[in-house]
Enzyme design. Structure first.
Site, short mmCIF file in Angstrom:
data_model
loop_
_atom_site.label_atom_id
_atom_site.label_comp_id
_atom_site.label_asym_id
_atom_site.label_seq_id
_atom_site.Cartn_x
_atom_site.Cartn_y
_atom_site.Cartn_z
N ALA A 264 43.16 45.63 41.47
CA ALA A 264 41.98 44.82 41.14
C ALA A 264 40.98 45.60 40.29
O ALA A 264 40.40 45.05 39.35
CB ALA A 264 41.32 44.35 42.43
N ASP B 187 50.72 36.87 50.99
CA ASP B 187 49.48 36.50 51.66
C ASP B 187 48.51 35.88 50.68
O ASP B 187 48.85 35.61 49.54
CB ASP B 187 48.87 37.69 52.43
CG ASP B 187 48.95 38.94 51.61
OD1 ASP B 187 48.54 38.87 50.45
OD2 ASP B 187 49.46 39.96 52.11
N LYS C 86 45.75 34.97 56.22
CA LYS C 86 45.01 34.14 57.16
C LYS C 86 44.45 32.88 56.52
O LYS C 86 43.97 32.91 55.39
CB LYS C 86 43.91 34.89 57.88
CG LYS C 86 43.18 35.95 57.16
CD LYS C 86 42.11 36.50 58.10
CE LYS C 86 41.90 37.97 57.92
NZ LYS C 86 40.84 38.54 58.68
N MET D 195 36.98 44.88 49.02
CA MET D 195 36.59 44.20 50.26
C MET D 195 35.12 44.47 50.58
O MET D 195 34.75 44.63 51.73
CB MET D 195 37.46 44.69 51.44
CG MET D 195 38.92 44.42 51.22
SD MET D 195 39.97 45.30 52.37
CE MET D 195 40.15 46.87 51.58
N GLY E 242 47.53 42.75 43.62
CA GLY E 242 47.18 44.05 43.05
C GLY E 242 48.33 45.03 43.14
O GLY E 242 49.47 44.70 42.83
N ASP E 243 48.01 46.23 43.59
CA ASP E 243 49.02 47.27 43.76
C ASP E 243 49.27 47.45 45.25
O ASP E 243 48.34 47.50 46.04
CB ASP E 243 48.51 48.58 43.15
CG ASP E 243 49.55 49.68 43.25
OD1 ASP E 243 50.24 49.93 42.26
OD2 ASP E 243 49.70 50.28 44.35
N1 SAH Z 1 46.16 45.84 46.86
C1 SAH Z 1 45.04 45.16 46.25
C2 SAH Z 1 43.78 45.27 47.05
C3 SAH Z 1 43.85 44.62 48.38
S1 SAH Z 1 42.31 44.69 49.23
C4 SAH Z 1 44.83 45.72 44.84
O1 SAH Z 1 45.41 46.75 44.48
O2 SAH Z 1 44.08 45.11 44.08
C5 SAH Z 1 41.60 43.14 48.85
C6 SAH Z 1 40.41 43.31 47.93
O3 SAH Z 1 40.83 43.52 46.60
C7 SAH Z 1 39.54 42.09 47.83
O4 SAH Z 1 38.65 42.01 48.92
C8 SAH Z 1 38.80 42.35 46.55
O5 SAH Z 1 37.78 43.29 46.75
C9 SAH Z 1 39.86 43.02 45.71
N2 SAH Z 1 40.53 42.06 44.81
C10 SAH Z 1 41.81 41.74 44.77
N3 SAH Z 1 42.07 40.88 43.77
C11 SAH Z 1 40.90 40.66 43.16
C12 SAH Z 1 40.50 39.87 42.05
N4 SAH Z 1 41.37 39.14 41.35
N5 SAH Z 1 39.20 39.88 41.69
C13 SAH Z 1 38.30 40.62 42.37
N6 SAH Z 1 38.63 41.38 43.41
C14 SAH Z 1 39.90 41.41 43.81
#
Ligand code: SAH
Length: 485
Positions: A334, A250, A272, A385, A304-305
């Site tokens: 993140a 995504d 999206k 988010m 992220g994770d």
């Molecule tokens: N699974 C992901 C999080 C998904 S929720 C994780 O572990 O990081 C999506 C949110 O993650 C985004 O709205 C933002 O708040 C954060 N996020 C993900 N990547 C980011 C990045 N490179 N920089 C800042 N925020 C990030």
């Protein structure tokens, strides 16, 4: 070829090292790992070798080198900082046909020490023939990432099946195909993931079916792609990315990360676009099942994770119900990525003894959170988010007793060359966000630790490549696309 590459059996055989310093200690370490019986000749020993001598791991002769030291040795390494001693060792050894290596002096060597990737029983040795040891080490580092540490176990598994495979498939060509398939298939993958019993069963099955054109079984890899910088991927993530038949991703997955997926893999986008809806979660779950049933290796790549606001749990729940094999690879979330790349430690003895990750996802203009728990002193609160909801977040935190002067940071596209950091306080943050129109994905960090940013900030991506701050914080944004809690 300038040298003959060979692997020498030195177990329980006498080896000589001349020199007592750090470099000598490293060479001794290598000889010991291969089981050699090491004598060190040096008037004095450095700290490391002195310890080894004390523990009787090596035998120490506390004096200058003498030619007789070479008697019976199967290799000798000279690692002193005295040129004349090194030269003498080399000459005497060569006169006696004892293989000799002089550290950093290829002209005095009859053998060179390669850079080694040790996955015993597999060993990969890299040599530049003494031309550039640093280059050999760099190459080795690249190979390290390609050869997971569990390859050694995989080799032992293959070894334990070798005789039986030979008996069942006498034709050499067919046998090679069998192994090629097995060593890249689910049994090998199970072994690399540490599931030996399953790997053995899988190999048994393959062996029984050998010749009946066994069909491979599909599997899903739920992989965390990290926050954006591809260097932050795990070795396992990279390996699975390179063997996937199809990848489902995504918007949160950085293009640089996606670039590392096997070129021929089919790519399916389920995030999206600004005016399209995301593929509903239910449908993604079903897609994973369908593709795996088509015997594909399905890479579900997440930002992220996968288990932190990533709905990873829901996706594998369906797989588990359907009996589809899967594995989960963690990614740098993140919060960790942004924290590291902005110099904002999430905990710190002076500022924060705990840290919580929450979703700041706005629903009907409110956010359903346990605010009382969040306003605890000495705590860092990270909002995923949370950018659109930031005004609500700041208002609620203040209303529940957090000082309005508490520092807060917004990190936009953390860890990438587009990273931007804005710092403010709970009171001033909403205004700042309004002025800048900061877009997702952005992370909100609240707490005293934010003060450290000014001092500990170290990551400065080249300004020219950075995006200009502006742009609309669109309603249908990726900020809320991954999941709500
Ligand atoms: N699974 C992901 C999080 C998904 S929720 C994780 O572990 O990081 C999506 C949110 O993650 C985004 O709205 C933002 O708040 C954060 N996020 C993900 N990547 C980011 C990045 N490179 N920089 C800042 N925020 C990030």
């Amino acid at each position: 070829m300038d040298y003959l590459p060979i692997f020498l059996q030195i177990r329980a055989r006498p080896c000589l090292v001349v020199g007592g310093g750090e470099v000598a200690a490293r060479k001794v370490g290598l000889l010991l790992r291969a089981g050699g019986e090491v004598t060190v000749v040096a008037p004095r020993l450095g700290r490391v070798l002195a310890g080894m001598a004390l523990r009787r791991e090596v035998c120490h002769e506390p004096r200058e080198f003498a030619p007789d030291d070479l008697a019976g040795q199967i290799v000798v390494i000279a690692a002193t900082d005295r040129q004349e001693v090194n030269r003498r060792v080399s000459e005497e050894a060569r006169a006696r046909n004892v293989p000799v290596n002089v550290v950093d002096q290829p002209d005095l060597c009859t053998f060179v020490m390669p850079s080694v990737i040790d996955r015993s029983p597999i060993q990969v040795a890299v040599s530049t023939g003494g031309a550039s040891p640093v280059l050999a080490r760099l190459l080795r580092a690249r190979l390290e990432t390609l050869i997971p540490s569990s390859y050694g176990q995989l080799a032992r598994l293959a070894e334990s099946f070798r005789a039986r495979v030979r008996a069942r498939i006498p034709d050499g060509n067919r046998r090679r195909h069998f192994w090629e398939q097995v060593l890249q298939g689910p049994a090998a993958e199970a072994m690399l993931a540490g599931r030996e019993a399953e790997a053995r069963r899988g190999l048994e099955r393959e062996l029984t079916a050998a010749g009946d054109d066994p069909r491979p079984q599909g599997e899903v890899y739920l992989v965390g792609g990290g926050p954006g910088d591809p260097d932050l991927l795990t070795f396992r993530a990279l390996r699975l990315m390179q063997q996937a038949d199809v990848v489902i991703y995504d918007r949160l997955v950085a293009p640089e990360v996606l670039d590392l997926v096997r070129r021929d893999a089919e790519r399916i986008y389920v995030g999206k676009e600004s005016d399209h809806h995301a593929v509903p979660q239910e449908e993604i779950n079903r897609l994973l099942v369908r593709l795996a049933r088509e015997n594909k290796r399905v890479l579900r790549l997440k930002g992220g994770d996968p288990f932190i606001f990533g709905r990873g749990g829901e996706e594998i729940d369906t797989l588990a119900q359907e009996g589809i094999p899967f594995q989960v690879v963690p990614g740098i979330t993140a919060a960790s990525g942004c924290s590291a790349y902005t110099g904002i430690p999430l905990t710190h003895r002076d500022y924060a003894h705990s840290c919580v990750f929450v979703t700041g996802h706005l629903k009907d203009d409110t956010i359903d959170l346990n605010w009382d728990a969040l306003v605890e002193p000495q705590q860092t609160v990270v909002f995923y988010m949370g950018v659109r909801g930031a005004p609500v977040i700041c208002r609620e935190l203040i209303a529940h007793g957090m000082p309005a002067t508490t520092p807060a940071a917004v990190v936009h596209r953390g860890t990438t060359i587009h990273q931007q950091v804005y710092t403010a306080t709970l009171e001033t943050l909403p205004g700042l966000l309004k002025d800048r129109e900061i877009r997702p994905p952005s992370l909100l960090i609240v707490g005293g630790v934010v003060r450290l940013h000014e001092k500990l900030d170290w990551f400065h991506p080249p300004a020219a490549e950075r995006e200009e701050g502006g742009g609309a914080a669109g309603g249908a944004d990726a900020d809320s696309s991954a999941a709500s809690a």
